[in-house]
Enzyme design. Structure first.
Site, short mmCIF file in Angstrom:
data_model
loop_
_atom_site.label_atom_id
_atom_site.label_comp_id
_atom_site.label_asym_id
_atom_site.label_seq_id
_atom_site.Cartn_x
_atom_site.Cartn_y
_atom_site.Cartn_z
N SER A 139 0.86 -1.19 0.00
CA SER A 139 0.00 0.00 0.00
C SER A 139 0.89 1.23 0.00
CB SER A 139 -0.86 -0.01 1.27
OG SER A 139 -1.43 1.26 1.49
N TYR A 152 -1.69 0.12 10.22
CA TYR A 152 -1.72 -0.58 8.93
C TYR A 152 -0.45 -0.27 8.12
CZ TYR A 152 -3.48 -1.29 4.08
OH TYR A 152 -3.65 -1.66 2.77
#
Ligand SMILES: NC(=O)c1ccc[n+]([C@@H]2O[C@H](COP(=O)([O-])OP(=O)(O)OC[C@H]3O[C@@H](n4cnc5c(N)ncnc54)[C@H](OP(=O)(O)O)[C@@H]3O)[C@@H](O)[C@H]2O)c1
Length: 235
Positions: A139, A152
């Site tokens: 990501s 995250y």
């Protein structure tokens, strides 16, 4: 026909990739926790084995590995591709790091870092024998300091670094961290609760970039879908 294990295949990017590889005739083993959604995602696809379970569960991981590359007796299955796609966002709405509940953070790291590495360890031999490919789905939160994304994002950063070191340690494999960019999925909606995310691209629009990575097999490293798509246009 080539064989792949794709985690998190009942929705979003994992499901879109499963459809694309099944269409190409690949033999696939796929998972997700939700049995019904997984079953319905795999319905009608040839040569797809769906095994419901949680990637953080060692027994489930063993079942996946045995289905994807059967070993024992005279069986020496080879595995061409492992896609560690299943992932958790963690707490929603996204908390600041100073307030991040540590139990939840542990779950984020178990799901997004430990489980992918555990699958890689289980499948290292059949992957290496096939001269195979590992795709760890990353990501932009791994490399950008977005407030609220520390849990995250730090797990994805760990996954990126783990991918980079694996690539250096095992030249017979291709090891990719693949950054898909924003996609209109359940996980993305969880990150922006109550917001309209209808301007984000559908996950199937990212699949051509991922297929390009698999087809061209550049050196191990970190690749962004946007760059792969742009290089396709430039060709
Ligand atoms: N969407 C974005 O904008 C975006 C941006 C950058 C990176 N990514 C990355 O892209 C990948 C795919 O995300 P997505 O947006 O497509 O997510 P998604 O639509 O929410 O799908 C996630 C998939 O993973 C499964 N899954 C989640 N936790 C699992 C677990 N513990 N064990 C097994 N399966 C599990 C889910 O099914 P169950 O819930 O039934 O288990 C589902 O099939 C992820 O690695 C994510 O971090 C997404």
């Amino acid at each position: 026909m080539p064989v792949a294990l794709i985690t998190g295949a009942s929705k979003g990017l994992g499901r879109a990739l499963t459809y694309a590889l099944a269409e190409r005739g690949w033999t696939l083993v796929v998972d997700a926790r939700g049995r019904d959604e997984l079953r319905s995602a795999a319905r009608g696809l040839a040569n797809v084995t769906a095994i419901a379970g949680d990637v953080t569960d060692p027994d489930h991981r063993s079942k996946l590995a045995q289905a994807a590359a059967p070993r024992g007796g005279d069986q020496r299955g080879r595995l061409d591709l492992l896609v560690n796609n299943a992932s958790t966002l963690g707490v929603s709405p996204l908390p600041q790091l100073a307030d991040y509940p540590l139990g939840d953070l542990r779950t984020v790291f178990e799901t997004n870092v430990i489980a992918p590495l555990a699958l890689i360890q289980l499948l290292a031999e059949p992957l290496t024998e096939a001269g195979g490919t590992i795709v760890n789905v990353s990501s932009d939160a791994a490399v950008e300091a977005y407030p609220g994304w520390g849990g995250y994002g730090s797990a994805k950063a760990a996954l990126d670094q783990l991918t980079a070191v694996l690539g250096a340690e095992e030249p017979r494999l291709r090891c990719y961290a693949f950054d898909p960019g924003d996609m209109r999925t359940e996980m993305h909606q969880l990150a922006f609760p109550g917001e309209d995310i209808s301007d984000r691209p559908e996950p199937n629009t990212v699949v051509p970039a991922l297929l390009r990575l698999l087809d061209t097999r550049p050196p191990s490293g970190r690749y962004r879908a946007a760059d792969l798509a742009a290089s396709e246009v430039a060709r």
